[in-house]
Design a protein around this motif. Structure first.
Motif, PDB file in Angstrom:
ATOM      1  N   LEU A   1       4.667  -1.983   1.899  1.00 38.04           N
ATOM      2  CA  LEU A   1       4.317  -1.873   0.481  1.00 38.04           C
ATOM      3  C   LEU A   1       5.028  -2.947  -0.334  1.00 38.04           C
ATOM      4  N   SER A   2       6.258  -3.249   0.051  1.00 32.77           N
ATOM      5  CA  SER A   2       6.991  -4.299  -0.664  1.00 32.77           C
ATOM      6  C   SER A   2       6.352  -5.662  -0.439  1.00 32.77           C
ATOM      7  N   LYS A   3       5.815  -5.890   0.751  1.00 32.93           N
ATOM      8  CA  LYS A   3       5.148  -7.163   1.007  1.00 32.93           C
ATOM      9  C   LYS A   3       3.857  -7.290   0.204  1.00 32.93           C
ATOM     10  N   GLU A   4       3.204  -6.162  -0.023  1.00 35.94           N
ATOM     11  CA  GLU A   4       1.968  -6.175  -0.813  1.00 35.94           C
ATOM     12  C   GLU A   4       2.230  -5.987  -2.304  1.00 35.94           C
ATOM     13  N   ARG A   5       3.493  -5.893  -2.695  1.00 35.93           N
ATOM     14  CA  ARG A   5       3.896  -5.741  -4.096  1.00 35.93           C
ATOM     15  C   ARG A   5       3.333  -4.470  -4.741  1.00 35.93           C
ATOM     16  N   CYS A   6       3.285  -3.423  -3.967  1.00 33.19           N
ATOM     17  CA  CYS A   6       2.800  -2.130  -4.471  1.00 33.19           C
ATOM     18  C   CYS A   6       4.008  -1.339  -4.990  1.00 33.19           C
ATOM     19  N   VAL A   7       4.419  -1.633  -6.211  1.00 34.60           N
ATOM     20  CA  VAL A   7       5.644  -1.043  -6.761  1.00 34.60           C
ATOM     21  C   VAL A   7       5.484   0.449  -6.963  1.00 34.60           C
ATOM     22  N   LYS A   8       4.404   0.847  -7.608  1.00 31.92           N
ATOM     23  CA  LYS A   8       4.194   2.260  -7.928  1.00 31.92           C
ATOM     24  C   LYS A   8       4.163   3.118  -6.669  1.00 31.92           C
ATOM     25  N   GLU A   9       3.421   2.669  -5.655  1.00 39.64           N
ATOM     26  CA  GLU A   9       3.315   3.431  -4.413  1.00 39.64           C
ATOM     27  C   GLU A   9       4.663   3.512  -3.696  1.00 39.64           C
TER      28      GLU A   9
END
Length: 572
Positions: A357-365
């Motif tokens: 998720l951090s690699k995809e920049r999914c902060v909320k998730e």
């Protein structure tokens, strides 16, 4: 569960284990060859007859770096552990100090002090020196002494032989195992088999004895002999069970012989039926030793075709592997599938999902999953915080990242240098650089060379060469010597921003340290030095002219006319 991927056909098995009798001492060859003829099912891939590369670290500790984020993680830290709690050095690990060791009358420390001289002494003189130490051997003390000497195999073996010759003392099985393990680390397998022969004469050999040799052969990258040692258990009337077979597979996979281990489980499926545990060991090898997504998908599909049901360990291992490889959709799909199958994800799985998720920049998730970890009864560890802080830094949320850094410290975790590097990569001004350095020293985290390179580069990008020069000087205080990359960085910055004196100092230091300089830099400094000398001569000429004019006016009373021409004398 199905992952449609091309299956890799297995190569033919042509080398029967009984063809390799030469590595066992002569007293054992007949028994091992006879047992090989009784059990011909063990085979070995032909590639093992080729030259096997030698590695300095017997137990390969895989580290990986995400190419687009720069975040460094360690496979052994977050990958799934081997099934059954397999360890390879359990016989020589240091244990807690025993009160006997500190007893001055035991002569323990005296023995340690003379071991460095045992190499140069003949056997009889070495034995006399040990006799004079006043050391009274006991199984506990001898074993602790061998553990202290594990990095000096020759001295350890001499102490072992001397202790065994003392009256009222005899080696126990545990002491034998420790010495055999040390000999295996130093690849003295002939001496190790000699000790096993003595143990066999005293009916002391057990399954663990041969397991030590198997692990040591595998660590020495000799899979052929490791498999043959497993096969030699029949000689000692030891019936190998599925746990012993799993230990052999673990030893092979830990030392990069994953393909050979996979072929063994198929070739010996009549003796050891195919089951989830054996496939989990192979999964561990492809996932944690090689991080080979292709092989993992192939093996996962093969398990489905053979009706081998994956368990929680299987899902954890594969999810961690796909996370390391940055396979976002594969991780999410397996994570959902794992929960549907009724398996509860552990902290390693949650950390793996947070990483992708951090690699995809999914902060909320990622933040929602972080909160869910606590709801599930887990406590986030240092790896969890590292991934989350890096995500917040990468998405330019420094305040939130600092808040989670404070939470991490409050929970007793010591931030690693990787966390501070995440801040250094995304700081917005020079004031944050100084703040980060102060915070690092407060939390007991020392900067590395990479820290200084990163900080100096950021300062140069802001044209803040004053702080860059301070950091350069600060490196010397922490015993870091600047390399050529930092010198070039500062040199270009000083020249481009009109700081010739600082550039000259940097240039001289590069010359002293012997760094190879680009021709254009040498030409730049030559032209700069010529210009500086020319400017200095002009200044000196101007000063001399002004001084001459003052003397002329003082002693002749003349001064130049406004319109030029020859000066005249002033009238009274």
């Amino acid at each position: 569960m199905a992952m449609h991927f091309a299956k890799r056909p297995f190569t033919s098995f042509i080398s029967i284990i009984s063809r390799f009798p030469s590595f066992i001492p002569p007293a054992f060859q007949f028994h091992i060859i006879s047992s090989a003829q009784l059990n011909p099912q063990f085979s070995l891939h032909t590639k093992l007859t080729h030259n096997i590369p030698s590695f300095t670290n017997a137990h390969y500790n895989h580290s990986w770096v995400s190419s687009d984020t720069g975040l460094t993680c360690h496979g052994d830290a977050e990958g799934a552990d081997l099934p059954g709690g397999y360890t390879s050095d359990e016989h020589i690990h240091e244990s807690d100090e025993d009160p006997e060791v500190s007893n001055e009358g035991s002569g323990f420390n005296k023995v340690l002090s003379i071991t460095k001289d045992l190499h140069s002494l003949p056997i009889e003189e070495a034995r006399t020196a040990l006799d004079d130490c006043g050391f009274i051997p006991s199984p506990n003390l001898v074993q602790k002494l061998l553990r202290r000497l594990q990095y000096d195999g020759k001295a350890a073996f001499r102490v072992f032989q001397w202790a065994g010759s003392q009256p009222d003392y005899s080696h126990t099985v545990s002491v034998y195992h420790t010495m055999i393990s040390i000999l295996g680390v130093h690849r003295k397998f002939d001496k190790g088999w000699g000790l096993i022969r003595k143990m066999h004469e005293r009916a002391m050999v057990n399954r663990q004895t041969l397991m030590i040799m198997i692990k040591r052969y595998a660590a020495a990258h000799d899979a052929r002999k490791a498999i043959k040692t497993f096969h030699a258990m029949d000689k000692f009337k030891l019936a190998a069970d599925s746990d012993d077979f799993l230990c052999l597979l673990c030893a092979l996979c830990r030392n990069m012989f994953v393909e050979e281990a996979e072929e063994l489980i198929h070739f010996n499926k009549k003796c050891y039926p195919l089951e989830t545990k054996s496939f989990n060991v192979i999964l561990y090898g492809w996932c944690n030793i090689f991080v080979d997504v292709y092989q993992v998908k192939r093996l996962w599909e093969e398990m489905s075709n053979l009706c081998i049901t994956p368990d929680a360990f299987s899902y954890t291992t594969v999810i961690c592997c796909f996370s390391k490889a940055g396979k976002f959709y594969d991780v999410v799909r397996l994570y959902d599938e794992m929960k549907k199958k009724g398996f509860t994800p552990n902290l390693k799985v949650y950390n793996a999902v947070i990483y992708v998720l951090s690699k995809e920049r999914c902060v909320k998730e990622a933040l929602n999953l972080f909160n869910k970890i606590r709801e599930m009864g887990f406590h986030p560890n240092a790896v969890t915080y590292t991934y989350l802080i890096y995500l917040l830094c990468r998405t330019w949320k420094p305040e939130e990242a600092y808040s989670y850094l404070d939470k991490m410290i409050m929970e007793g975790f010591v931030p690693t240098i990787d966390i501070y590097h995440a801040f250094f990569r995304f700081v917005e001004n020079e004031g944050a650089i100084c703040k980060l350095f102060d915070k690092m020293f407060e939390n007991g985290c020392a900067p590395t060379m990479e820290t200084y390179i990163m900080s100096i580069r950021r300062c140069c990008s802001w044209s803040d060469y004053e702080n860059a020069f301070k950091l350069w000087n600060d490196m010397e205080k922490h015993w870091f010597s600047a390399d050529s990359s930092i010198h070039y960085l500062l040199l270009n910055g000083f020249l481009l921003n009109g700081k010739p004196e600082e550039a000259c100092k940097c240039y001289r230091e590069m010359k002293v340290n012997g760094f190879s300089l680009e021709p254009k830099i040498d030409k730049m400094f030559e032209s700069w030095n010529v210009g500086r000398k020319h400017s200095s001569l002009q200044q000196q000429w101007k000063i001399s002219e002004e001084s001459l004019e003052r003397h002329r006016r003082k002693y002749t009373g003349t001064f130049p006319r406004k319109g030029g021409g020859i000066p005249t004398k002033t009238e009274n």
